[in-house]
Design a protein around this motif. Structure first.
Motif, PDB file in Angstrom:
ATOM      1  N   PHE A   1      -3.394  67.759 -71.528  1.00  9.27           N
ATOM      2  CA  PHE A   1      -2.509  68.584 -70.709  1.00  9.27           C
ATOM      3  C   PHE A   1      -1.173  67.858 -70.527  1.00  9.27           C
ATOM      4  N   THR A   2      -0.109  68.653 -70.483  1.00  5.28           N
ATOM      5  CA  THR A   2       1.232  68.149 -70.207  1.00  5.28           C
ATOM      6  C   THR A   2       1.647  68.582 -68.814  1.00  5.28           C
ATOM      7  N   GLU A   3       2.067  67.628 -68.017  1.00  4.21           N
ATOM      8  CA  GLU A   3       2.430  67.908 -66.622  1.00  4.21           C
ATOM      9  C   GLU A   3       3.892  68.364 -66.545  1.00  4.21           C
ATOM     10  N   ILE A   4       4.101  69.571 -65.988  1.00  9.51           N
ATOM     11  CA  ILE A   4       5.443  70.144 -65.835  1.00  9.51           C
ATOM     12  C   ILE A   4       5.713  70.321 -64.335  1.00  9.51           C
ATOM     13  N   PRO A   5       6.618  69.539 -63.759  1.00  8.70           N
ATOM     14  CA  PRO A   5       6.914  69.723 -62.322  1.00  8.70           C
ATOM     15  C   PRO A   5       7.804  70.939 -62.095  1.00  8.70           C
ATOM     16  N   LEU A   6       7.579  71.599 -60.995  1.00  3.68           N
ATOM     17  CA  LEU A   6       8.400  72.752 -60.609  1.00  3.68           C
ATOM     18  C   LEU A   6       9.514  72.299 -59.675  1.00  3.68           C
ATOM     19  N   PRO A   7      10.720  72.839 -59.829  1.00  2.47           N
ATOM     20  CA  PRO A   7      11.848  72.411 -58.976  1.00  2.47           C
ATOM     21  C   PRO A   7      11.645  72.820 -57.523  1.00  2.47           C
TER      22      PRO A   7
END
Length: 339
Positions: free
Chosen positions: A312-318
């Protein structure tokens, strides 16, 4: 008065037949009225109304003369004298107007003024002269605190004892009332409430038997909920350090007023709503990688996107945004700091 009547009705010396004269006057008025009526018809309503009322007056007068004064004026021989009707007695005067209301008397149950204390006995004892100190007790030097330091140490007044810090902490941090845990199906809604430390082998498993059923998780701490089957909706409300695993969700996944939440979708979910939540990780599957993520008043949000190798690739939300006027409307975009 009679001349006016004769002039109007035609019952003077020249016209002995008043009815015939009145008929001719009415016909003349009709001849003069018809052309004017045709000219102002539908234009001047007030003028038409006045002419019509005047013509009705002539017709009424014509009928009155025909009924009562066909040839000449007829007078009532048995009528009363005019002067007698004027001198009729006036009606008696009415009763006099009522007088003013009686004056308001002061209340009789008013409290009596307080009496001053009798000070005669005090002044009499003061005016005794030299005998005024005869009743006082003699104090020796060993009983005087300013001359006896040992006595001064025993006359200290102790201050009031203050409550201990532990008592204050106990009173301030009162433990909330612990409620009984709930895990049951009510109609079409699975209700999971007040569950604590239900993880690992003790995790809660929900077997959904109908797609119309929904799951509501409320005030759970340190627990894991596994939802198997096709469910309509899943909601986490006011939970802490909890995890939820759902196979397929038809409506959506809602994370509300929670802290440190993990959610994983094994198959499909159309939308994920994150509202007033601090710290959440949402694991998406390849089938729902295009799902919508709606956030409001939340922080520390991460979306885990699957890769081809199974990782899994972690994508932070603004969390921070900026808005700018472009000439027509406000354009909002994430800030460079959080982008």
């Amino acid at each position: 008065m009679r001349r006016r009547w004769d002039r109007c009705t035609g019952m003077g010396r020249r016209h002995s037949k008043a009815f015939a004269f009145r008929e001719r006057r009415r016909q003349c008025g009709s001849v003069l009225w018809q052309p004017g009526h045709q000219r102002i018809q539908g234009k001047e309503r007030r003028s038409m109304a006045w002419v019509k009322s005047y013509y009705d007056l002539l017709n009424g007068l014509h009928g009155y003369v025909k009924d009562h004064h066909l040839k000449k004026v007829s007078w009532n021989a048995s009528g009363s004298i005019a002067t007698a009707s004027k001198s009729a007695a006036a009606p008696p005067p009415g009763p006099p107007p009522p007088g003013p209301p009686p004056p308001v008397l002061p209340p009789t149950d008013a409290p009596a003024p307080a009496q001053k204390p009798d000070m005669s006995g005090l002044f009499a004892s003061i005016n005794r002269g030299g005998n005024v100190t005869s009743a006082l007790k003699h104090v020796n030097k060993d009983q005087m605190t300013h001359k006896n330091p040992a006595l001064r140490a025993t006359s200290v007044v102790k201050a009031a004892e203050k409550p201990s810090a532990a008592a204050k902490t106990t009173a301030a941090a009162a433990k909330p009332v612990k409620k009984n845990p709930v895990f049951e199906l009510i109609n079409k809604k699975w209700t999971i409430e007040y569950q604590e430390n239900k993880g690992g082998a003790d995790q809660l498993v929900v077997n959904v038997t109908s797609k119309a059923q929904s799951v509501y998780i409320y005030r759970c701490v340190g627990s894991t909920v596994v939802i198997k089957g096709r469910v309509n909706n899943v909601t986490l409300d006011q939970c802490k350090k909890c995890a939820v695993v759902v196979d397929r969700c038809i409506s959506g996944l809602d994370l509300i007023n929670s802290q440190s939440i993990q959610a994983q979708v094994m198959e499909y979910v159309p939308i994920v709503n994150v509202d007033k939540t601090d710290g959440c990780q949402v694991y998406l599957s390849k089938e729902c990688i295009a799902a919508e993520i709606v956030t409001a008043k939340s922080s520390e949000m991460n979306i885990m996107v699957p890769q081809d190798d199974g990782d899994f690739t972690e994508i932070p939300l603004p969390e921070q945004f900026r808005s700018k006027w472009d000439g027509k409307t406000m354009v909002t975009e994430p800030s460079e700091i959080t982008a």
